[in-house]
Design an enzyme around this catalytic site. Structure first.
Site, short mmCIF file in Angstrom:
data_model
loop_
_atom_site.label_atom_id
_atom_site.label_comp_id
_atom_site.label_asym_id
_atom_site.label_seq_id
_atom_site.Cartn_x
_atom_site.Cartn_y
_atom_site.Cartn_z
N SER A 323 0.94 -1.39 -0.10
CA SER A 323 -0.19 0.05 0.01
C SER A 323 0.84 1.21 -0.05
O SER A 323 0.58 2.33 -0.61
CB SER A 323 -0.89 0.03 1.29
OG SER A 323 -1.60 1.15 1.36
N TRP A 326 2.50 1.54 -3.35
CA TRP A 326 1.42 2.09 -4.44
C TRP A 326 1.02 3.47 -4.11
O TRP A 326 0.88 4.22 -5.33
CB TRP A 326 0.16 1.18 -3.96
CG TRP A 326 -0.89 1.66 -4.97
CD1 TRP A 326 -1.27 1.03 -6.33
CD2 TRP A 326 -2.21 2.50 -4.39
NE1 TRP A 326 -2.36 1.86 -6.86
CE2 TRP A 326 -2.81 2.53 -5.73
CE3 TRP A 326 -2.48 3.19 -3.65
CZ2 TRP A 326 -4.13 3.12 -5.94
CZ3 TRP A 326 -3.46 3.93 -3.54
CH2 TRP A 326 -4.16 4.15 -4.67
N HIS A 327 1.00 4.07 -3.09
CA HIS A 327 0.70 5.50 -2.90
C HIS A 327 1.91 6.32 -3.46
O HIS A 327 1.46 7.57 -3.93
CB HIS A 327 0.60 5.74 -1.41
CG HIS A 327 -1.05 5.59 -0.92
ND1 HIS A 327 -1.29 4.25 -0.41
CD2 HIS A 327 -1.86 6.27 -0.89
CE1 HIS A 327 -2.64 4.57 0.02
NE2 HIS A 327 -2.90 5.57 -0.25
N GLY A 328 2.93 6.01 -3.62
CA GLY A 328 4.09 6.88 -4.00
C GLY A 328 5.28 6.33 -4.20
O GLY A 328 5.54 5.47 -3.45
N PHE A 476 -1.34 10.14 -7.53
CA PHE A 476 -0.81 8.85 -7.25
C PHE A 476 -1.36 7.98 -8.30
O PHE A 476 -1.26 6.71 -8.43
CB PHE A 476 -1.73 8.47 -6.07
CG PHE A 476 -1.27 9.15 -4.64
CD1 PHE A 476 0.01 9.41 -4.50
CD2 PHE A 476 -2.31 9.83 -4.23
CE1 PHE A 476 0.20 10.05 -3.26
CE2 PHE A 476 -2.06 10.83 -2.92
CZ PHE A 476 -0.45 10.91 -2.51
#
Length: 476
Positions: A323, A326-328, A476
Site C-alpha cells: 500500500s 502504491w501510494h507513491g 497517485f
C-alpha cells in the site's frame, strides 16, 4: 478535465448523459454502451493526452490475455499461469516505469555512485487505480471467476469515467451486471435527483472544505525550517489530514452521484473512518475499495493459517508495505506503509485478545495516529518530517517559556488563523458527528427541502468553479 469544473458540469457531462439516455430510449442498447465508452475515452484523453495511446494499448492487451485465459481448459494450468504472470508483470512494469523509475535511479545513484540521468516521465493520471482493476480482472480470469465478456462490456467496466481516475476501485462483478440489467436501461428520475444531491455534497467537500485547507497546509509543508513551532506543526498537519479526507471522499461522492445518473451504483468508499477506535477499524472504513483490493489480492496471497512466517501479522505488514509503495515513489511512503501496518497489527492484537479501549480513548488515540502518520505522508523529505515530529513534541520549549508566555503564543497563533481554524473545527465536527453521505442518501426524499438545500449548495460550488484545483489523489 475534473468533476468540479465548468467544462465538465456544463458541457461534457450533460452531452454524455443525454446521448446515453436518448440511445436507450430508442432501444439502441449496445450503441448506448459504446457511446459511454467513447465518452470515457475522451474524458481520459483530456487529462493525459500523450499517454492515451498507451492507455488504450494496455487496456486492450489485458483483454486479450484475460479472455485467452478464460478460453483455456482448466487442465492447461501451465499456460494459464504463464499468461497470468505475463499480464501481471506487464502491468506492474508499466506502473513501475511511469511511477517509480526516477525513484529507482535516484537510489541506485546514491548507493553505487553512478550518474544515471533521471527520466523526464510525467505520471499519467489514474494509472495506479486502473492498473489495480486490470490486475484484478486478470487474476479473476485465472481463477475462473469471470465470464467471457465481450469487448464493449469489458471496456465499459474498465473505463466508466466516474470511477476511472481516482476510484472507487470497482470489481467487474459489481459493475457489468448493472449495465446488463434491463431495469437500469430505463431513465429513473429519483436516481437523477439523488445523484445530483450526492454529487453536490462531494463537490462541497472538495471546494469548500478540502481546497482551502490543502492550499494553506501545502504552503507550510513546502517551506519547513528549524523555526517551526509546536502549534504550527499540529495545526497544519491536522489541516492536511482533513484536506486529504475531504478531497478523496468528496471525489468518491461525486463519482457515486454521477454513476446514479446512469442507474449504476458504485461501491461505498468511506464509512466515517474518523470514528474508528483502532487503526485496524480505521482501514476497514477508510478507502474501502483499496483495502478490499489489497485484502483480496495481496493479503490472501500471503496469509496461510498455521504457517508462522505467513501468519496474519506478516501478511498485514506485506499488505501495507505494498500500500505504501502504491501510494507513491519515495521512502516516506514506504515508511508510512510500515507505520500503518504496525498500528493495524496492534489493533488486530487488541481485537483478538478482546482488550478494547474505552470508546472515547480509542477514537482519540486513532485520531492522533491518523494525524501523526500524515506527517510522513505529506512531507517533501524525511528531514522535513523529522523537523515536524520534533517540533510536535518539543515540550522543553513550552516549559522554558512559562505558562503565561505559552498562552500568549497560542492566542496569537489562533488570532492569525481564525478563518481556517474555524474550517478545521467544522471539518472535525463533520468527521465525528455528521451522518455519512450514504446515510444522507438513504434518507433522501424528492421534496422541496432537499431540492432547496441541493440547489443552494450547488450554486455556491458553481460560483467557486473558476478556481479549479486538481484532486490530491491525481498525483497517485
Amino acid at each position: 478535465m475534473i468533476f468540479s469544473s465548468y467544462q465538465f458540469v456544463l458541457m461534457f457531462f450533460p452531452i454524455t448523459a443525454i446521448g446515453y439516455w436518448v440511445l436507450n430510449h430508442f432501444r439502441f442498447y449496445e450503441m448506448s454502451k459504446i457511446w459511454l465508452v467513447i465518452a470515457s475515452f475522451y474524458f481520459y484523453a483530456q487529462g493525459s493526452p500523450s499517454f492515451f495511446p498507451y492507455f488504450m494499448g494496455s487496456v486492450l492487451a489485458n483483454y486479450v490475455i484475460g479472455i485467452t485465459m478464460c478460453q483455456l481448459q482448466e487442465d492447461k494450468t501451465l499456460q494459464r499461469k504463464a499468461l497470468l504472470a505475463v499480464g501481471v508483470l506487464a502491468n506492474v512494469g508499466f506502473l513501475g516505469y511511469y511511477k517509480y523509475m526516477n525513484f529507482f535511479l535516484e537510489n541506485v545513484n546514491a548507493l553505487f555512485g553512478t550518474d544515471f540521468i533521471m527520466k523526464n516521465v510525467v505520471l499519467p493520471i489514474g494509472i495506479s487505480f486502473f492498473t489495480f482493476q486490470l490486475i484484478a480482472f486478470l487474476v479473476d480470469c485465472y481463477r475462473g471467476k469471470t465470464k467471457k465478456y465481450n469487448i464493449t462490456e469489458y471496456l465499459l467496466f474498465i473505463t466508466f469515467f466516474p470511477q476511472l481516475i481516482v476510484g472507487p476501485i470497482v470489481h467487474h462483478a459489481e459493475i457489468t451486471p448493472q449495465f446488463e440489467d434491463p431495469k437500469n436501461r430505463v431513465f429513473n428520475q429519483r436516481n437523477v435527483a439523488l445523484g445530483i444531491f450526492i454529487f453536490t455534497i462531494g463537490c462541497a467537500k472538495k471546494m469548500i472544505l478540502a481546497d482551502p485547507m490543502n492550499n494553506n497546509a501545502a504552503e507550510f509543508y513546502g517551506a519547513i525550517n528549524n523555526s517551526v513551532t509546536m502549534w504550527e506543526s499540529w495545526f497544519y498537519t491536522l489541516e492536511y489530514s482533513l484536506a486529504y479526507y475531504f478531497d478523496l471522499s468528496g471525489y468518491t461522492d461525486m463519482a457515486i452521484g454521477l454513476g446514479l445518473f446512469f442507474n449504476i451504483r458504485l461501491p461505498e468508499n468511506f464509512n466515517a473512518p474518523w470514528k474508528a477506535q483502532t487503526m485496524q477499524e480505521y482501514w476497514q472504513r477508510q478507502h474501502i475499495t483499496l483495502s478490499r483490493f489489497l485484502g483480496g489480492y495481496v493479503f490472501k496471497s500471503v496469509f496461510r493459517k498455521g504457517c508462522w512466517w505467513r501468519n496474519y501479522y506478516i501478511a498485514t505488514m506485506v499488505t501495507f508495505l505494498v500500500s505504501g509503495i502504491w501510494h507513491g515513489a519515495g521512502w516516506n511512503f514506504i515508511i508510512w506503509g510500515i507505520m500503518n501496518g504496525i498500528l493495524v497489527c496492534i489493533g488486530a492484537w487488541e481485537s483478538y485478545h478482546k482488550k478494547y479501549p474505552p470508546y472515547l480513548v480509542g477514537v482519540i488515540g486513532t485520531f492522533l495516529c491518523i494525524v501523526l502518520t500524515r506527517v510522513i505522508f505529506v512531507a517533501e523529505s524525511l528531514k522535513d518530517a523529522g523537523i515536524v515530529y520534533r517540533s510536535m513534541f518539543d515540550i522543553g520549549a513550552l516549559t522554558s517559556m512559562g505558562w503565561s508566555q505559552v498562552w500568549h503564543q497560542f492566542s496569537k497563533f489562533v488570532g492569525h488563523h481564525q478563518k481556517l481554524g474555524l474550517l478545521v473545527v467544522i471539518g472535525l465536527i463533520i468527521c465525528w458527528f455528521a451522518p455519512t453521505t450514504r446515510q444522507m442518501g438513504e434518507k433522501f426524499k424528492t421534496d422541496w427541502k432537499h431540492y432547496v438545500f441541493t440547489g443552494a449548495l450547488l450554486a455556491v460550488c458553481l460560483a467557486r468553479m473558476n478556481q479549479v484545483v486538481q484532486f490530491l489523489y491525481f498525483q497517485f
